[in-house]
Design a protein around this motif. Structure first.
Motif, PDB file in Angstrom:
ATOM      1  N   ILE A 166     -57.523  62.946  -8.197  1.00  0.00           N
ATOM      2  CA  ILE A 166     -58.625  62.408  -7.450  1.00  0.00           C
ATOM      3  C   ILE A 166     -59.197  61.382  -9.298  1.00  0.00           C
ATOM      4  O   ILE A 166     -58.295  61.733 -10.129  1.00  0.00           O
ATOM      5  CB  ILE A 166     -59.554  63.870  -8.382  1.00  0.00           C
ATOM      6  CG1 ILE A 166     -59.509  64.804  -7.324  1.00  0.00           C
ATOM      7  CG2 ILE A 166     -60.941  63.187  -8.449  1.00  0.00           C
ATOM      8  CD1 ILE A 166     -58.493  66.042  -7.511  1.00  0.00           C
ATOM      9  N   ALA A 214     -64.134  66.816  -4.279  1.00  0.00           N
ATOM     10  CA  ALA A 214     -62.577  67.324  -5.837  1.00  0.00           C
ATOM     11  C   ALA A 214     -62.366  68.310  -5.162  1.00  0.00           C
ATOM     12  O   ALA A 214     -60.840  68.805  -5.736  1.00  0.00           O
ATOM     13  CB  ALA A 214     -63.377  66.593  -6.972  1.00  0.00           C
ATOM     14  N   THR A 232     -56.235  63.988 -11.938  1.00  0.00           N
ATOM     15  CA  THR A 232     -57.138  62.947 -11.913  1.00  0.00           C
ATOM     16  C   THR A 232     -57.424  62.431 -13.170  1.00  0.00           C
ATOM     17  O   THR A 232     -56.314  62.060 -13.974  1.00  0.00           O
ATOM     18  CB  THR A 232     -58.391  64.266 -12.809  1.00  0.00           C
ATOM     19  OG1 THR A 232     -58.868  65.374 -13.939  1.00  0.00           O
ATOM     20  CG2 THR A 232     -59.298  65.252 -11.869  1.00  0.00           C
ATOM     21  N   LEU A 265     -59.872  59.252 -13.979  1.00  0.00           N
ATOM     22  CA  LEU A 265     -61.151  59.224 -13.997  1.00  0.00           C
ATOM     23  C   LEU A 265     -61.979  57.817 -14.910  1.00  0.00           C
ATOM     24  O   LEU A 265     -60.952  57.743 -15.844  1.00  0.00           O
ATOM     25  CB  LEU A 265     -62.425  60.659 -14.542  1.00  0.00           C
ATOM     26  CG  LEU A 265     -62.091  61.682 -12.896  1.00  0.00           C
ATOM     27  CD1 LEU A 265     -62.629  62.951 -13.114  1.00  0.00           C
ATOM     28  CD2 LEU A 265     -62.166  60.812 -11.550  1.00  0.00           C
ATOM     29  N   THR A 297     -65.738  67.005 -12.531  1.00  0.00           N
ATOM     30  CA  THR A 297     -65.313  67.305 -11.666  1.00  0.00           C
ATOM     31  C   THR A 297     -64.728  68.881 -12.212  1.00  0.00           C
ATOM     32  O   THR A 297     -64.354  69.163 -10.756  1.00  0.00           O
ATOM     33  CB  THR A 297     -64.774  66.338 -12.029  1.00  0.00           C
ATOM     34  OG1 THR A 297     -65.650  65.236 -11.496  1.00  0.00           O
ATOM     35  CG2 THR A 297     -63.807  65.859 -10.757  1.00  0.00           C
ATOM     36  N   ASP A 336     -55.099  66.119 -16.511  1.00  0.00           N
ATOM     37  CA  ASP A 336     -55.945  65.014 -16.629  1.00  0.00           C
ATOM     38  C   ASP A 336     -55.553  63.873 -17.379  1.00  0.00           C
ATOM     39  O   ASP A 336     -55.144  64.501 -18.166  1.00  0.00           O
ATOM     40  CB  ASP A 336     -57.353  65.931 -17.189  1.00  0.00           C
ATOM     41  CG  ASP A 336     -58.517  64.722 -17.542  1.00  0.00           C
ATOM     42  OD1 ASP A 336     -58.541  64.184 -16.874  1.00  0.00           O
ATOM     43  OD2 ASP A 336     -58.839  64.045 -18.608  1.00  0.00           O
TER      44      ASP A 336
END
Length: 114
Positions: free
Chosen positions: A8, A52, A64, A66, A75, A94
């Motif tokens: 994502i 997502a 992810t 982002l 998210t 992440d």
């Protein structure tokens, strides 16, 4: 051995990472707020998802990348988000420059769901 990876965030850093994962033979499930940014990746073999959470539900590993901590929070923790939809036992990664406090909140929420 290939993995089902949800990715994502397909911006400046995410898109090249997905290209490399595809070249390595992994099955990619992708989502980005701007669908057009995923077009070349879908042509290269990635599977597009409309959210997502949907990409996370299809994956064993979710990555992810982002923009900001608020994006990470929404998210992962928002309704229909990654924590809610990820498979039990999925690995959530992440890579956003974010907050340690938020990372702990996500980890606690994910652990509570398994």
């Amino acid at each position: 051995m290939s993995s089902k990876i949800g990715f994502i965030g397909l911006g400046i850093m995410g898109k090249p990472m997905v290209k490399n994962l595809l070249k390595a033979g992994h099955r990619l499930h992708v989502y980005n707020r701007t669908k057009e940014k995923a077009a070349a990746l879908v042509e290269a073999g990635a599977t597009w998802h409309e959210s997502a959470g949907a990409a996370a539900a299809a994956a064993e590993v979710v990555i992810t990348m982002l923009g900001f901590p608020i994006d990470v929070e929404q998210t992962y923790l928002g309704a229909g988000g990654i924590v809610e939809r990820a498979r039990p036992g999925a690995l959530l990664i992440d890579m956003t420059t974010s907050s340690p406090v938020l990372a702990r909140r996500i980890a606690e929420a994910a652990a509570a769901r398994g």
